[in-house]
Each structure stands twice: as C-alpha cells, then as structure tokens.
Write a protein that holds these residues in place. Sequence first.
Motif, mmCIF file in Angstrom:
data_model
loop_
_atom_site.group_PDB
_atom_site.id
_atom_site.type_symbol
_atom_site.label_atom_id
_atom_site.label_comp_id
_atom_site.label_asym_id
_atom_site.label_seq_id
_atom_site.Cartn_x
_atom_site.Cartn_y
_atom_site.Cartn_z
ATOM 1 N N GLU A 87 0.850 -1.178 0.000
ATOM 2 C CA GLU A 87 0.000 0.000 0.000
ATOM 3 C C GLU A 87 0.889 1.232 0.000
ATOM 4 O O GLU A 87 1.946 1.233 0.626
ATOM 5 C CB GLU A 87 -0.903 0.019 1.231
ATOM 6 C CG GLU A 87 -1.824 -1.153 1.280
ATOM 7 C CD GLU A 87 -3.238 -0.773 1.650
ATOM 8 O OE1 GLU A 87 -3.546 0.430 1.663
ATOM 9 O OE2 GLU A 87 -4.004 -1.685 1.903
ATOM 10 N N THR A 88 0.447 2.270 -0.703
ATOM 11 C CA THR A 88 1.213 3.511 -0.757
ATOM 12 C C THR A 88 0.464 4.601 -0.013
ATOM 13 O O THR A 88 -0.701 4.871 -0.286
ATOM 14 C CB THR A 88 1.470 3.932 -2.212
ATOM 15 O OG1 THR A 88 2.212 2.901 -2.862
ATOM 16 C CG2 THR A 88 2.273 5.222 -2.277
ATOM 17 N N ARG A 96 5.965 10.181 -0.605
ATOM 18 C CA ARG A 96 5.069 9.036 -0.654
ATOM 19 C C ARG A 96 5.800 7.893 0.039
ATOM 20 O O ARG A 96 7.024 7.806 -0.019
ATOM 21 C CB ARG A 96 4.771 8.635 -2.090
ATOM 22 C CG ARG A 96 3.757 9.490 -2.776
ATOM 23 C CD ARG A 96 3.343 8.816 -4.089
ATOM 24 N NE ARG A 96 2.248 9.517 -4.685
ATOM 25 C CZ ARG A 96 2.364 10.395 -5.669
ATOM 26 N NH1 ARG A 96 3.532 10.660 -6.181
ATOM 27 N NH2 ARG A 96 1.304 11.006 -6.160
ATOM 28 N N THR A 150 5.670 3.658 0.294
ATOM 29 C CA THR A 150 5.119 2.373 -0.094
ATOM 30 C C THR A 150 5.468 1.363 0.991
ATOM 31 O O THR A 150 6.644 1.143 1.286
ATOM 32 C CB THR A 150 5.668 1.918 -1.459
ATOM 33 O OG1 THR A 150 5.307 2.899 -2.444
ATOM 34 C CG2 THR A 150 5.095 0.578 -1.859
ATOM 35 N N SER A 177 5.093 -2.519 2.341
ATOM 36 C CA SER A 177 4.778 -3.895 1.962
ATOM 37 C C SER A 177 4.946 -4.802 3.168
ATOM 38 O O SER A 177 5.714 -4.507 4.086
ATOM 39 C CB SER A 177 5.661 -4.361 0.805
ATOM 40 O OG SER A 177 7.020 -4.287 1.174
ATOM 41 N N ASN A 237 3.667 6.994 -8.587
ATOM 42 C CA ASN A 237 2.676 6.733 -7.543
ATOM 43 C C ASN A 237 3.171 5.778 -6.472
ATOM 44 O O ASN A 237 2.518 5.612 -5.447
ATOM 45 C CB ASN A 237 1.390 6.195 -8.165
ATOM 46 C CG ASN A 237 0.657 7.262 -8.947
ATOM 47 O OD1 ASN A 237 0.764 8.443 -8.637
ATOM 48 N ND2 ASN A 237 -0.073 6.857 -9.950
ATOM 49 N N THR A 238 4.287 5.091 -6.711
ATOM 50 C CA THR A 238 4.854 4.179 -5.729
ATOM 51 C C THR A 238 6.344 4.452 -5.577
ATOM 52 O O THR A 238 6.955 5.113 -6.406
ATOM 53 C CB THR A 238 4.670 2.706 -6.151
ATOM 54 O OG1 THR A 238 5.321 2.493 -7.389
ATOM 55 C CG2 THR A 238 3.199 2.344 -6.266
ATOM 56 N N CYS A 239 6.894 3.935 -4.511
ATOM 57 C CA CYS A 239 8.326 4.071 -4.264
ATOM 58 C C CYS A 239 8.949 2.682 -4.263
ATOM 59 O O CYS A 239 8.304 1.742 -3.829
ATOM 60 C CB CYS A 239 8.573 4.732 -2.912
ATOM 61 S SG CYS A 239 8.027 6.441 -2.847
#
Length: 137
Positions: free
Chosen positions: A62-63, A73, A75, A77, A111-113
Amino acid sequence: MIVLVLLATLAAAIVQLNWTQQMGSAQDIGASRAAQAAQAGVQWGLYQALKSGWKTSCGAAETLDLRADTGFRVTVSCASTDYSEGESVSGTPQTIRLYTLTAVACNGTANTCPDADSVAGPGYVERRQEVQAVDAR
C-alpha cells in the motif's frame, strides 16, 4: 587587469562553494524527512499487521500519500510466515506469525516508491526501513 581576473575567479569559486553547500544542506534535510516518512510507514504497517487490516493476510503493498505533510510518498509492503512454537499446557498447538514490513519513502513523481524514473534527478531522496514483528496467536 590580472587582479580583476583573480578576483572574478575567486568570486566564482565562492559562489560555486556556496551553491554546493546549499545543495548538501537541502539533501540532508530531505534525507531526514524521508527517514521520518519511512518510519511513519513502518508504524502504520505495524498497526495494520497487528491490529487491523493485515491480521489474517498480508502481501499487498500500500502507498501512503504524505506529500501534503512531508513531501513524500511511502510504499509499505508486508510479508508474513507462520511458525509452530510447540504446544500449550492443554495440548493445543501454538502458532506465531512473523511479519516483515518494509517501508520505502521517496519524493519522486511516480505513484509508488522507489521511483526509477526520478532517481537521476538532483533533488530525489529515498529511504528504506524494514522491521520484523511477531504476533503470537
């Protein structure tokens, strides 16, 4: 004329040194903010794993969008593994779940890292934190 050239060279060197120092300071501040954002992601992930959403299964990342507060941002896991830890006094098996949470904070445009497209940029900052937690059931 020689004195003017020397003074101009010295002034250019001072400006370059000042710019380098400012960039280094900005990178240090960004690194601290990224580390704090990654820590916030780890704390959020621990809550999800131990208290609510990921209690039964974790695996999806989830981010979190913390750009309004930190500019980053995160992310998060989660991976979990169940282990048998013997039996209780009544003879029922005791199982523990080991959670491994990874939080990656970055200030890229994706949108994610991590953000592979922004890595080469001069202002890109990324920090990763990983924790393990055990939940005895």
